[in-house]
Enzyme design. Structure first.
Site, PDB file in Angstrom:
ATOM      1  N   PRO A 188       0.626  -1.335  -0.057  1.00  0.00           N
ATOM      2  CA  PRO A 188       0.072   0.122   0.064  1.00  0.00           C
ATOM      3  C   PRO A 188       1.019   1.337   0.270  1.00  0.00           C
ATOM      4  O   PRO A 188       1.919   1.373   0.671  1.00  0.00           O
ATOM      5  CB  PRO A 188      -0.859  -0.154   1.251  1.00  0.00           C
ATOM      6  CG  PRO A 188      -1.023  -1.633   1.354  1.00  0.00           C
ATOM      7  CD  PRO A 188       0.245  -2.236   1.048  1.00  0.00           C
ATOM      8  N   CYS A 189       0.479   2.350  -0.836  1.00  0.00           N
ATOM      9  CA  CYS A 189       1.046   3.595  -0.861  1.00  0.00           C
ATOM     10  C   CYS A 189       0.525   4.639  -0.276  1.00  0.00           C
ATOM     11  O   CYS A 189       1.407   5.665  -0.116  1.00  0.00           O
ATOM     12  CB  CYS A 189       1.132   3.857  -2.258  1.00  0.00           C
ATOM     13  SG  CYS A 189      -0.723   4.286  -3.053  1.00  0.00           S
TER      14      CYS A 189
END
Length: 384
Positions: free
Chosen positions: A72-73
């Site tokens: 996840p960013c």
């Protein structure tokens, strides 16, 4: 056939990009909705739904050639909360890495590791998060390099992403043909070079500048991907389109006027932004449009402004609507045979949170597969 694990798998876009010559040994995602799309398209034989922190090495079969992780960013994004690798979402890198180190202790370390994330990971916490990731890989016995690749080389979408590629020193002998002595602007952005310069000296000893060919010029434009009869969205009313035009500044209205004069079908993408009025100082909503034959970067639909609106200009006829789920999938390089969720937000989220399929294929073709082939050839010579 090469083998791989796919972590944070989403709808399996990395799997789609790797292609039929790669065998998936294991896939994982926390989101049951994304996992439903994954199983719909790829089956659920190797899929385990749940938190990566709850996985054990006995969940992971065999010794993979590759571990792919598009972790996840949100906490690394420039638009995020700045939590970085300490954040709840981007911090999931650590349980992933714990699995990798445990596999190494069992003699089953992946020969290659590929990490994909937003380019904000390069500057998060002044470059410390990027350095932390690279240092962890280096201490784990990997040679580490990175590339910044924009999906616009392959599909009409502006989507620059960071790819960290690591090769196990004890398993992969890297051919000189895959290395360059210094960064090359096409794949090694100034931000990447700056982040490299901040790496600890010990980590730099394990660093490599990966060398892959320059991509051929893309021929497809955004208008080629637009559906004439979209599924899942409706064209706006005349009043709604008029309202969008009223939200545009003179600069953006001039873009629409220029599109009318081209005499051809033009498709622009619109994002709604909150801007400060230069005269009054008040914040107001604005519609900003681009007609450069590529779409803006797809995002997850956390709010109305995250959904791209398209404007179709054919002479003096101007129409508008939301980007359709199939168009979003096409912008990610997914084939039309890929089965999408019926729910609009789920389909858009699946696309906006994924990795561009042709970018994965390009990396596989020009870096991952040549690295593994060189290793196999070396093993054959050693056995002869």
């Amino acid at each position: 056939m090469s083998t791989f694990y796919e972590f944070f798998a989403g709808g399996g876009m990395a799997r789609s990009g790797l292609g039929p010559d790669w065998e998936c040994l294991f896939a994982n995602d926390l989101d049951p909705k994304k996992a439903s799309s994954y199983s719909l398209n790829w089956g659920d034989e190797h899929l385990k739904v749940g938190d990566v922190s709850e996985l054990k090495t006995n969940d992971l079969p065999g010794t993979p050639d590759l571990a792919w992780a598009s972790f996840p960013c949100q906490d690394l994004s420039l638009a995020g909360n700045g939590a970085g690798l300490k954040g709840e979402r981007s911090g999931t890198f650590w349980p992933f890495w714990k699995l990798m180190t445990s596999l190494s202790e069992e003699g089953r370390a992946p020969h290659l590791i590929a990490l994909e994330n937003v380019c904000g990971a390069l500057s998060s916490h002044g470059g410390k998060d990027f350095a932390t990731i690279c240092s962890a890989l280096a201490r784990g016995g990997y040679r580490v390099g990175a590339l910044v690749i924009n999906a616009s080389h392959f599909v009409p979408q502006s989507r620059p992403r960071l790819f960290i590629i690591a090769a196990k020193k004890s398993a992969i002998s890297v051919p000189d043909s895959l290395l360059c002595s210094e960064p090359e602007l096409v794949w090694h952005s100034p931000a990447l070079v700056e982040a490299y310069n901040k790496l600890p000296k010990t980590t730099k000893k394990s660093w490599v500048w990966w060398d892959i060919p320059t991509a051929t010029e893309r021929t497809a434009v955004f208008a080629d991907l637009v559906e004439d009869k979209p599924h899942g969205v409706k064209w706006h009313t005349v009043t709604e389109t008029k309202r969008l035009l009223e939200l545009m500044t003179a600069v953006n209205l001039d873009k629409v006027k220029a599109a009318k004069k081209t005499g051809r079908r033009m498709v622009g993408t619109i994002y709604r932004r909150t801007r400060t009025d230069s005269k009054t100082g008040e914040k107001m909503q604005r519609a900003e449009i681009r007609f450069d034959d590529i779409a803006g970067c797809l995002r997850t639909p956390s709010g109305g402004s995250s959904r791209q609106t398209i404007m179709l200009v054919e002479g003096n006829r101007v129409r508008s609507r939301l980007l359709s789920p199939r168009e979003a999938a096409r912008l990610m390089g997914l084939p039309d045979t890929y089965k999408l969720p019926e729910n609009y937000n789920q389909a858009y989220h699946l696309a906006g949170d994924g990795v561009a399929v042709p970018v994965v294929r390009y990396l596989a073709n020009h870096l991952l597969e040549p690295l593994l082939l060189a290793n196999r050839n070396q093993e054959k010579k050693a056995a002869a």
